[in-house]
Design an enzyme around this catalytic site. Sequence first.
Site, PDB file in Angstrom:
ATOM      1  N   TYR A 100      35.704  54.488  39.800  1.00 46.68           N
ATOM      2  CA  TYR A 100      35.134  54.638  41.137  1.00 46.68           C
ATOM      3  C   TYR A 100      34.515  56.035  41.270  1.00 46.68           C
ATOM      4  O   TYR A 100      33.428  56.198  41.822  1.00 46.68           O
ATOM      5  CB  TYR A 100      36.216  54.447  42.209  1.00 46.68           C
ATOM      6  CG  TYR A 100      36.751  53.038  42.283  1.00 46.68           C
ATOM      7  CD1 TYR A 100      36.091  52.058  43.007  1.00 46.68           C
ATOM      8  CD2 TYR A 100      37.928  52.681  41.628  1.00 46.68           C
ATOM      9  CE1 TYR A 100      36.579  50.764  43.085  1.00 46.68           C
ATOM     10  CE2 TYR A 100      38.423  51.393  41.698  1.00 46.68           C
ATOM     11  CZ  TYR A 100      37.747  50.436  42.426  1.00 46.68           C
ATOM     12  OH  TYR A 100      38.231  49.156  42.491  1.00 46.68           O
ATOM     13  N   HIS A 135      33.390  44.084  39.385  1.00 45.15           N
ATOM     14  CA  HIS A 135      34.559  43.911  38.522  1.00 45.15           C
ATOM     15  C   HIS A 135      34.586  44.947  37.400  1.00 45.15           C
ATOM     16  O   HIS A 135      35.624  45.160  36.789  1.00 45.15           O
ATOM     17  CB  HIS A 135      34.603  42.493  37.940  1.00 45.15           C
ATOM     18  CG  HIS A 135      33.401  42.127  37.130  1.00 45.15           C
ATOM     19  ND1 HIS A 135      32.230  41.668  37.704  1.00 45.15           N
ATOM     20  CD2 HIS A 135      33.181  42.162  35.789  1.00 45.15           C
ATOM     21  CE1 HIS A 135      31.346  41.435  36.753  1.00 45.15           C
ATOM     22  NE2 HIS A 135      31.896  41.731  35.574  1.00 45.15           N
ATOM     23  N   GLU A 187      33.557  39.699  29.153  1.00 45.44           N
ATOM     24  CA  GLU A 187      32.583  40.702  28.710  1.00 45.44           C
ATOM     25  C   GLU A 187      33.081  41.507  27.513  1.00 45.44           C
ATOM     26  O   GLU A 187      32.460  42.473  27.113  1.00 45.44           O
ATOM     27  CB  GLU A 187      32.230  41.625  29.871  1.00 45.44           C
ATOM     28  CG  GLU A 187      31.486  40.902  30.990  1.00 45.44           C
ATOM     29  CD  GLU A 187      31.002  41.815  32.102  1.00 45.44           C
ATOM     30  OE1 GLU A 187      30.979  43.050  31.916  1.00 45.44           O
ATOM     31  OE2 GLU A 187      30.621  41.291  33.162  1.00 45.44           O
TER      32      GLU A 187
END
Length: 167
Positions: free
Chosen positions: A106, A138, A164
């Site tokens: 973040y 995500h 992924e």
Amino acid sequence: MQVQQDSPIIYYTYITTRMGKILLTASNGKLIGLHIKGQKHFPVIQHYWQHNEHRAVFSDTKLQLAAYFSSKRPYFSIDYALHGTDFQKNIWKSLVRIPYGEVWSYKALAALTPYPNAVRAVASAIGKNPLSIVLPCHRVIRSDGSLGGYAGGIAIKKELLRLEGMR
């Protein structure tokens, strides 16, 4: 989302994916919502919305999601429109900068926006992302490497990251 009487029509449909049932919403030919059933901030179908699964943007979204879930498409090229505050829209747009197969904190994401010190506000905006998966929230985790939250639930976040090639 409040819509005035003179506002464009909002269309919706549901699709079933490996992540569960997904609500798609669109207006003016653009995708405005992709919400995983049961997630936080899941919209309530309004009486003035029109169910119509045959919108071109829904077909395109469904095809691109199927390719993504089959690991054949690392990005989306869906025509979308964002509805939120200027701050939220700025943060949501920044999510597409995170490459497929990577995670950012973040804090790292906030540093690339005009709000480098607003990490909590950035995290709050990410949690309200109206286009889950397409705008890859995500891929954002905590600075300590833990997953943090996900409006669709941690199990789905883990599955998307696994898909992924991460974690």
